[in-house]
Design an enzyme around this catalytic site. Sequence first.
Site, mmCIF file in Angstrom:
data_model
loop_
_atom_site.group_PDB
_atom_site.id
_atom_site.type_symbol
_atom_site.label_atom_id
_atom_site.label_comp_id
_atom_site.label_asym_id
_atom_site.label_seq_id
_atom_site.Cartn_x
_atom_site.Cartn_y
_atom_site.Cartn_z
ATOM 1 N N ARG A 154 6.026 2.819 -0.223
ATOM 2 C CA ARG A 154 5.213 1.611 -0.290
ATOM 3 C C ARG A 154 4.704 1.051 1.105
ATOM 4 O O ARG A 154 4.511 -0.215 1.006
ATOM 5 C CB ARG A 154 5.372 0.799 -1.343
ATOM 6 C CG ARG A 154 5.526 1.368 -2.496
ATOM 7 C CD ARG A 154 4.414 2.001 -3.137
ATOM 8 N NE ARG A 154 4.718 2.491 -4.365
ATOM 9 C CZ ARG A 154 5.011 4.041 -4.721
ATOM 10 N NH1 ARG A 154 4.986 4.664 -3.736
ATOM 11 N NH2 ARG A 154 5.176 4.446 -5.884
ATOM 12 N N SER B 12 2.809 -3.306 -10.314
ATOM 13 C CA SER B 12 4.387 -3.395 -10.098
ATOM 14 C C SER B 12 4.507 -4.423 -9.164
ATOM 15 O O SER B 12 4.226 -4.367 -8.089
ATOM 16 C CB SER B 12 4.850 -1.869 -9.674
ATOM 17 O OG SER B 12 4.452 -0.709 -10.621
ATOM 18 N N GLU C 70 6.893 -5.424 -4.206
ATOM 19 C CA GLU C 70 5.869 -4.621 -3.925
ATOM 20 C C GLU C 70 4.577 -5.254 -3.713
ATOM 21 O O GLU C 70 3.551 -4.856 -2.837
ATOM 22 C CB GLU C 70 5.701 -3.568 -4.986
ATOM 23 C CG GLU C 70 4.852 -2.371 -4.554
ATOM 24 C CD GLU C 70 5.102 -1.131 -5.544
ATOM 25 O OE1 GLU C 70 4.182 -0.548 -5.836
ATOM 26 O OE2 GLU C 70 6.282 -1.025 -5.939
#
Length: 306
Positions: free
Chosen positions: A179, A228, A298
């Site tokens: 990520r 998320s 995130e």
Amino acid sequence: MNPAASSASSLPSLPRVRGRLTADAPLAPLVWFKSGGSAEWLFEPADIDDLCDFLSALDPAVPVMGLGLGSNLIVRDGGVPGVVVRLGKPFAKVERLDPVTLRCGGGASGILVSSTARDAGIGGVEFLRSIPGTVGGFVRMNGGAYGREVKDVLVEAEVVLRSGERRTLGLAELGYSYRHSQLPEGAIVTGATFRGHAAEPAAIGAEMDRIAAEREASQPLRSKTGGSTFKNPQGHKAWQLVDQAGCRGLTRGDAQVSEKHCNFLLNLGAATSADIEALGEEVREKVKAKSGVMLEWEIQRVGVAL
């Protein structure tokens, strides 16, 4: 007027554009959480030359940030200083280059990319169906789901640097990790090339349908959310750590940890971005106390806190 926008009139005169340049532009309507302040300036370029010309003429001291669908973003209540760049329809095209390769504009959605791939018989990019963002966003973040991520299919990305220079960056130059990429600050992803493999459209479509059904069953997709919230730590699932720490359904103001999937935060109605971010920090502390693991955000948090 938000703090980030209060100095708009004091900025050096901005370069002329052919697209749309809006001062003190509300960002809450453009992000999934439906909260947060305004952009000092919102720029929607007419085409890539418009973007290059604008950035090359813009005072280098003015910060620049790209905005996609806003599905992975908390815009703080004080707004975002400088220029927010949003790529519209001119950057949303997807075309097939060869039997297994697609060139995609930075403003194209994951659904458009995966659907075009299905129709062209290109497998391997079905997972993009489940990423609720644009090519620019998931190239920047190495977006992924269902065991695949962007680095598995990316050939190269086309970017415009903060200086206005156009560059094509190969996979290795993006420095991908989980990520995360090493894309230069202020760079805007204007396009990407993805390579899959030959497959039957019916099989691709079935996999896309499976992914869509699984997401619908497990995630609060019809809520004001941001996707998320926390990265999965090595050897753990973030949602399990949040659940074990007793945070499922936890609230702060109108912000709530989803009861359906507790790695999602929700705006139940009138939550401020401060409420949402503070709830996330409370969850991080509770998880640390319970498991010893400090979760990493995130979701991107940008702008000025009030």
